[in-house]
Scaffold this active site. Structure first.
Site, mmCIF file in Angstrom:
data_model
loop_
_atom_site.group_PDB
_atom_site.id
_atom_site.type_symbol
_atom_site.label_atom_id
_atom_site.label_comp_id
_atom_site.label_asym_id
_atom_site.label_seq_id
_atom_site.Cartn_x
_atom_site.Cartn_y
_atom_site.Cartn_z
ATOM 1 N N GLU A 61 19.876 2.730 11.277
ATOM 2 C CA GLU A 61 19.297 3.684 10.513
ATOM 3 C C GLU A 61 18.906 2.704 9.276
ATOM 4 O O GLU A 61 19.164 2.848 8.137
ATOM 5 C CB GLU A 61 20.049 4.882 9.810
ATOM 6 C CG GLU A 61 20.632 5.926 10.948
ATOM 7 C CD GLU A 61 21.331 6.886 10.344
ATOM 8 O OE1 GLU A 61 21.287 7.784 10.912
ATOM 9 O OE2 GLU A 61 22.335 6.586 9.111
ATOM 10 N N GLU A 75 20.897 10.358 17.400
ATOM 11 C CA GLU A 75 22.004 10.997 17.033
ATOM 12 C C GLU A 75 21.636 12.413 16.347
ATOM 13 O O GLU A 75 20.616 12.792 15.853
ATOM 14 C CB GLU A 75 22.393 10.348 15.726
ATOM 15 C CG GLU A 75 23.037 9.111 15.603
ATOM 16 C CD GLU A 75 23.638 8.484 14.287
ATOM 17 O OE1 GLU A 75 23.861 9.157 13.377
ATOM 18 O OE2 GLU A 75 23.776 7.193 14.170
#
Length: 679
Positions: free
Chosen positions: A162, A317
């Site tokens: 991320e 995710e």
């Protein structure tokens, strides 16, 4: 959009009998005793898990000291997973530096807008432009690649995690130096920078590159073009780090594809993913529902599918149930996890993975749901996970197919997102992404498929193009959209569109600037509305946020709707101008998804774009389509909490307790149909 090596998927698929959908999660075995690992892999196989992301936050475990490496535990986990047929998306583990590194080199820590250091204790406490951090991170990447590049479990490299989630905007001295270098490359001379930044205003003219700083805390509003360029630079700085890690991996393991997890969701806007997408072999995304907003999920999945160029992408995710970082974290309703997962698949995901495999007993995310909850495998949640694994296995024919292009598109532009929400504007209430999402929801309510695309896309493929708040419009983009309309396309744009060029300089002569002649209208002053203020239109809908005072300048412009209340009562609110067989239309207020319904219906009719679904289920059922060599795959998604009968749609049922002759979707249910081409 093409990845650096062309579209590539997992380097070593978990099955050798043919491509299938991947299913799994982040796996963090270092949080658990060794005896739990055997339980984990057995439960993974029972659930149908065939891939896990590993070592994402393992730097401190892998390198507990600068001169000490401890790979033995990861060796064992990699071997264990491979022995059970589970592939690994292996992280470079650089997401969060270990305490020994930040203690020895506190100068790698980011600095915020107010000059405060962001200290260790959470994650992502590093400067994207720190040479010291880069040196240590690449040393770790090289060690990982040398040790595991030939491991039979390795299916892909997962760069960092991320990127930019917490450190995208760093205002440190390292960032200042890198920003100046970036500006030199962009503008060439200080004189050109002064022109682009309009530094004659407020005596800001620069005489030397060293005088330039990031837009740190200032006495008033920082220069807007400086702010916009700093956003561009910050995205590029993270991209540069991504490329540095990728270079090591492709040097040492050229046969293994490389990815990183984007965050196309909510208000995460610091990274220009349209620009990043060529840097990886396949697009991956993390997505979490905000307040259970199903429309936002579809919009984000749609946008991710465009970033992937229509090729399959990896849902790295999402959550099985509740998250832990919203003000109130509610569990998903029965069927919600499967519907969310299959919606991503509908828009092109060939992998469905979660954070995380086993719910943590301690740490900041211990209340974040997982595939194995605190209650263990004897739980309704885990049984739902097992059912989802079986569903994805049954959907193997979908794997490898592309998205089928829609007849309509919504344009989404990071520059416009960044620039339209800067300070010193007509209103601070404008939300760029929300307007695009409103239009997407209106299409869903009409039962009409729509693609979310970037401004660099070839518009000619679409009969109808919606460009909401397309605020930043370089001349070349204005010319392309004009050519699209004159070529027979139907363009709809909205308030605060066409206002500035790429330097955030206003197109002079009246708004909407770059689109003024094309639309055949002129606006002298903006009309932002106060909180709670509404304006009525004669279509029976209400507007908020904005209401332009429109002067029609083209004799062929038609007024679609007028204001019946407010300062603009009696004046045009929505206009359209026919251009050959095309048209250019303007919507001057925020109508919201419901208010856009009757407006969109008119634009759909004018452009000839129709729903592929029976009229009776429009709004209740969302349709997404993937296409293969010999068939299309229709994903029918129940957007409601009620049962819905879908009559008149036939096909071979791949998933869903429904019969082709009597197709009924239960609450939050998804049905997948295989339909041969031409049916």
């Amino acid at each position: 959009m093409t990845a650096i090596n062309g579209p590539r998927w997992l380097g070593r698929p978990p099955e050798t009998t043919g491509r299938r959908l991947a299913f799994g999660a982040d796996y963090n075995p270092e949080q658990w005793p060794r005896e739990v690992w055997e339980e984990d892999v057995r439960a993974m196989r029972h659930a149908g898990v065939n891939i896990v992301s590993l070592a994402i936050f393992s730097w401190a475990r892998l390198q507990p000291r600068a001169d000490r490496w401890t790979f033995d535990w990861l060796d064992e986990v990699m071997d264990l997973l491979h022995a059970h047929g589970i592939a690994v998306d292996l992280a470079t583990a650089t997401a969060s530096p270990p305490p020994w590194l930040t203690t020895a080199h506190p100068e790698i820590l980011p600095v915020d807008h107010d000059g405060r250091t962001l200290w260790p204790g959470a994650r992502q406490h590093w400067r994207p432009t720190s040479p010291i951090f880069r040196e240590h991170a690449l040393r770790l990447v090289r060690a990982m690649a040398e040790r595991y590049g030939a491991h039979p479990a390795l299916a892909a490299w997962h760069i960092s995690n991320e990127l930019g989630c917490h450190n995208v905007h760093d205002y440190s001295d390292d960032a200042a130096a890198a920003f100046r270098t970036w500006l030199r490359e962009r503008y060439g001379t200080v004189e050109e920078l002064n022109r682009a930044w309009a530094t004659a205003f407020w005596s800001q003219t620069y005489g030397d590159w060293q005088e330039i700083l990031p837009p740190r805390l200032a006495a008033s509003y920082p220069n807007p073009t400086q702010q916009l360029d700093f956003k561009r630079f910050s995205s590029d700085a993270l991209k540069d780090h991504l490329r540095a890690e990728r270079a090591v991996l492709t040097e040492l393991t050229p046969g293994i594809p490389v990815t990183t997890n984007f965050m196309v969701m909510g208000d995460t806007k610091g990274m220009d993913y349209a620009d990043w997408a060529h840097e990886i072999d396949f697009v991956s995304n993390d997505h979490y529902l905000l307040d259970q907003d199903r429309d936002e999920l579809s919009f984000s999945a749609n946008l991710t599918g465009w970033l992937a160029g229509g090729e399959p992408w990896f849902l790295m995710e999402h959550s099985t149930s509740a998250v832990s970082w919203q003000p109130i974290n509610t569990a998903k309703k029965p069927g919600g996890m499967a519907r969310d997962s299959l919606t991503h698949v509908a828009y092109g995901a060939d992998a469905v993975c979660f954070f995380q495999w086993r719910q943590s007993a301690g740490g900041a995310e211990k209340y974040h749901s997982a595939m194995v909850p605190h209650a263990g495998t004897d739980s309704e949640l885990f049984r739902s996970v097992v059912d989802l694994g079986a569903t994805l296995e049954a959907l193997a024919p979908v794997a490898g197919t592309r998205r089928r292009r829609a007849a309509a598109a919504i344009v989404f532009d990071w520059d416009s997102w960044w620039a339209s929400e800067l300070d010193s504007h007509p209103t601070s209430r404008l939300r760029y992404r929300q307007e695009a999402l409103d239009w997407h929801a209106a299409f869903a309510a009409a039962g009409v498929r729509v693609d979310v695309i970037g401004p660099a896309r070839d518009f000619a493929h679409y009969d109808l193009v919606i460009a909401p708040i397309l605020h930043v419009v370089p001349r070349a983009l204005a010319d392309r959209l004009t050519a699209y309309v004159t070529g027979g396309g139907h363009l709809v744009t909205t308030y605060f569109s066409g206002i500035v060029n790429e330097h955030d300089h206003v197109w002079l002569g009246g708004y909407p600037g770059a689109f003024r002649d094309l639309l055949g209208l002129r606006i002298e002053e903006f009309g932002p509305l106060r909180d709670g203020e509404r304006v009525e239109l004669d279509l029976g809908v209400s507007g908020t946020l904005w209401s332009d005072r429109i002067d029609v300048t083209g004799s062929d412009v038609k007024v679609v709707a007028s204001y019946t209340s407010g300062d603009q009562a009696g004046r045009p609110a929505i206009t359209t101008r026919p251009v050959g067989t095309g048209s250019a239309s303007y919507v001057s207020t925020r109508l919201g998804p419901a208010g856009l319904g009757p407006v969109l219906a008119r634009f759909l009719a004018a452009s000839g774009v129709r729903s592929e679904l029976p009229a009776a289920v429009a709004g209740a059922v969302e349709l997404a389509v993937r296409t293969g060599d010999d068939a299309d795959y229709w994903f029918l998604i129940n957007r409601t909490d009620e049962s819905v009968a879908v009559d008149g749609v036939a096909g071979e049922v791949l998933h869903g307790p429904c019969l082709a002759a009597d197709l009924r979707l239960g609450p939050r249910q998804v049905c997948v149909l295989r339909r041969p081409h031409g049916s």
